[in-house]
Motif scaffolding. Structure first.
Motif, PDB file in Angstrom:
ATOM      1  N   UNK A 238       0.807  -1.218   0.000  1.00  0.00           N
ATOM      2  CA  UNK A 238       0.000   0.000   0.000  1.00  0.00           C
ATOM      3  C   UNK A 238       0.847   1.278   0.000  1.00  0.00           C
ATOM      4  N   UNK A 239       2.166   1.139   0.146  1.00  0.00           N
ATOM      5  CA  UNK A 239       3.014   2.302   0.375  1.00  0.00           C
ATOM      6  C   UNK A 239       3.924   2.641  -0.796  1.00  0.00           C
ATOM      7  N   UNK A 240       4.363   3.891  -0.797  1.00  0.00           N
ATOM      8  CA  UNK A 240       5.470   4.329  -1.641  1.00  0.00           C
ATOM      9  C   UNK A 240       6.719   4.262  -0.774  1.00  0.00           C
ATOM     10  N   UNK A 241       7.721   3.510  -1.211  1.00  0.00           N
ATOM     11  CA  UNK A 241       8.847   3.137  -0.353  1.00  0.00           C
ATOM     12  C   UNK A 241      10.107   3.924  -0.701  1.00  0.00           C
ATOM     13  N   UNK A 242      10.767   4.431   0.335  1.00  0.00           N
ATOM     14  CA  UNK A 242      12.072   5.084   0.220  1.00  0.00           C
ATOM     15  C   UNK A 242      12.966   4.501   1.307  1.00  0.00           C
TER      16      UNK A 242
END
Length: 318
Positions: A238-242
């Protein structure tokens, strides 16, 4: 040049969150060189988990060389000792003389929290007003203070498996101009906040992705081994990952290594690291509905930058 030992008390007095966050942002954009840290798991016959030895070198040509030696013993609470112990050595790169030795646990706590706050500058909603701190170790109060330094946090919840330790974190952060309270139900707290910071040694996920709400930011600091996890697969999907750095994050933490191995996510799912963001090689633009996920595994560059700042501030105050 006289070698100085800088104690945990001095580090805590000297280090200001805003200054260290700015220092790290400049360091990630600089020419500091950092080889892959050496990580050894050593059998510990008196513990159910191995003792981990970390050796983390970094240098800036013509200026400073630094190396951190750290031991991590998850069950050191049995000896009434912190889980992380060690020392940081700062060396003059021109002369080879030792400039200073610093208490590594306090240095690590300060720079780790500052890195999380730096990531929050890029990733979280600028109007974030509430924070959930999962975990009650040394890092917890540092993370709370650092996040409050970059976002207008007014409400903080603290959860830990030991509720009494959560109350201790509340007392430890009483000097901040925010309302901090301990909570006993983790699942209920997850949906109440704008930012979730997690710093534990859990081997099973604590955060359920199904409970996340649009717009949240996840700051994942613990789970430093490939068999540890703080977030479940749904959190990642569900996330945008950094990440702080690709080299370490892809293999050192189970939060990423396990879902990558199981093909839950692909490497391409990870959008950037702090080097790319600080060097403006990539620009992160978030939508109001985005869930952002920052995974920190630590980087020796952060230690060197923090040690340089601490030594500089100590000499200014002398």
């Amino acid at each position: 040049m006289t070698m100085t030992f800088i104690t945990a008390e001095q580090i805590n007095q000297i280090t200001k969150p805003h200054q260290l966050i700015d220092k790290l942002q400049n360091a990630f954009a600089s020419d500091i060189e950092t080889p892959l840290r050496q990580h050894y798991d050593i059998p510990n016959p008196d513990s159910s988990r191995e003792t981990t030895l970390l050796m983390m070198p970094s240098w800036q040509v013509g200026k400073d060389i630094g190396v951190k030696l750290v031991s991590v013993v998850p069950e050191s609470y049995k000896y009434k000792l912190p889980s992380i112990k060690g020392v940081y050595v700062l060396i003059d790169a021109k002369t080879g003389q030792v400039k200073a030795m610093l208490d590594a646990p306090s240095l690590t706590a300060k720079r780790t929290a500052a890195a999380s706050a730096l990531a929050s500058r890029f990733l979280s909603d600028p109007n974030s007003k509430s924070l959930l701190m999962i975990g009650t170790g040394t890092l917890s109060s540092e993370l709370i203070e650092a996040h409050c330094a970059v976002r207008p946090i007014k409400q903080v919840y603290v959860w830990g498996r030991n509720h009494e330790k959560a109350h201790q974190i509340v007392k430890r952060t009483a000097h901040l101009s925010v309302n901090v309270e301990a909570v006993s139900n983790l699942d209920d707290a997850i949906g109440k906040v704008d930012i979730i910071s997690c710093a534990t040694m859990s081997i099973t996920p604590l955060i359920k992705g199904s409970l996340l709400k649009p717009g949240q930011h996840l700051d994942m600091v613990g789970a430093y081994r490939p068999d540890m996890r703080e977030a479940d697969d749904q959190c990642l999907l569900r996330s945008r990952i950094v990440v702080d750095n690709y080299q370490g994050a892809l293999k050192e933490t189970g939060d990423l290594a396990i879902p990558l191995k199981n093909n839950v996510i692909k490497k391409e799912k990870i959008e950037a690291d702090l080097f790319e963001l600080c060097r403006e090689q990539k620009h992160f633009e978030r939508n109001n509905s985005d869930i952002t996920f920052f995974k920190s595994v630590g980087h020796a560059l952060e230690d060197l930058a923090a040690a340089q700042l601490i030594v500089e501030k100590l000499r200014e105050s002398a």
